[in-house]
Design an enzyme around this catalytic site. Sequence first.
Site, PDB file in Angstrom:
ATOM      1  CE  LYS A  80      -4.547   0.567   0.095  1.00 16.88           C
ATOM      2  NZ  LYS A  80      -5.497  -0.286  -0.612  1.00 16.88           N
ATOM      3  N   GLY A 182     -18.934   7.618  -1.375  1.00 15.90           N
ATOM      4  CA  GLY A 182     -17.947   7.980  -2.382  1.00 15.90           C
ATOM      5  C   GLY A 182     -18.096   7.145  -3.632  1.00 15.90           C
ATOM      6  CB  VAL A 184     -16.541   1.913  -3.670  1.00 17.18           C
ATOM      7  CG1 VAL A 184     -17.106   0.519  -3.391  1.00 17.18           C
ATOM      8  CG2 VAL A 184     -15.161   1.801  -4.301  1.00 17.18           C
TER       9      VAL A 184
END
Length: 366
Positions: A80, A182, A184
Amino acid sequence: MKILEAMKQYDYEQLVFCQDESSGLKAIIAIHDTTLGPALGGIRMWNYATEEEAIVDALRLARGMTYKAAVSGLNLGGGKTVIIGESRTDKSEAMFRALGRYVEGLNGRYITAEDVGTNEEDMNNIFLETSYVTGVSPAFGSSGNPSPVTAFGVYQGMKAAAKVAYGSDSLKGKKIAVQGVGNVAYHLCKYLHEEGAQLIVTDIYEPNVKRAVQDFGATSVHPDEIYDVDCDIFSPCALGAIVNDDTIDRLRCNVIAGSANNQLKEDRHGDLLEQKGIFYAPDYVINAGGLINVADELYGYNRERAMAKVEGIYHTIEKVFEIAKRDGIPTYQAADRLAEERIESLRKSRNMFVQKDRHALTPVHR
């Protein structure tokens, strides 16, 4: 913070600090485990209060990606990137090209993608410096924005969890509280609305709330009130650690199923959900659709093949609940067990470092 001790706790392989004064880049790349293959994980841009907070988030998210890839049957490890900054005001082409040069310098150990606060255009800028990036524009042979696919996977996993809790996977008429609307979650709400679910939504960004209310007839509540909503399914789709000591007794649902990463602040909160009789769909299993989708790019992207794999999240969630019931453990432990068993079974047959001739796991945009 004792960084090396924090890395040792869950056996992280690498932490890379990236700084570029001219573009304002301040980023951290965390690589957790490359047993199954190169680490793949998105870039989160967030206005972290401290550098330590950013490091902790990067480490936690990277480990989650390892488990997500393993439980999804992918030949990938977990990594990440977090960028410290305000995504709506601090971005620039130079910033993401600088980050792209850092990713290129890792020589394939880490492949990046978009996440909270980043988008397809940002990936295009990274692509100018490295081929180790997914989620770039379809013009480059990529899958583009992964948010709709992630949403489809969450939708499938939510249906599987509902089947366990209610005896049917139909979401028609179900009251579903969605925290965060948001990219998604907006697409998730679209699937839920089309099936006839009743939506209650919240978001710290008011335009997102207004869009969901207008497009789906959703009811809106203040961000702090979402935990108290009487609903069938609570769907956390914002930041992590939202199931904690302050919120867990406020939840009035039978199922938790959402796209947010690291929903449990601590493992013991998963135990408390089990004690309360709340059916929890482990986050890194149900939200793996985006990862599954961009991972398909590494083989030459085929949308039908990718969507078929994402649809399989339904059966993976079913399997997690079956293991939990069989072994008498909470679902978060069942998911971990499923992932860890796969990693251990392949650990001895995989090298730690990515080999250049592993063609199937090399981005093919160029």
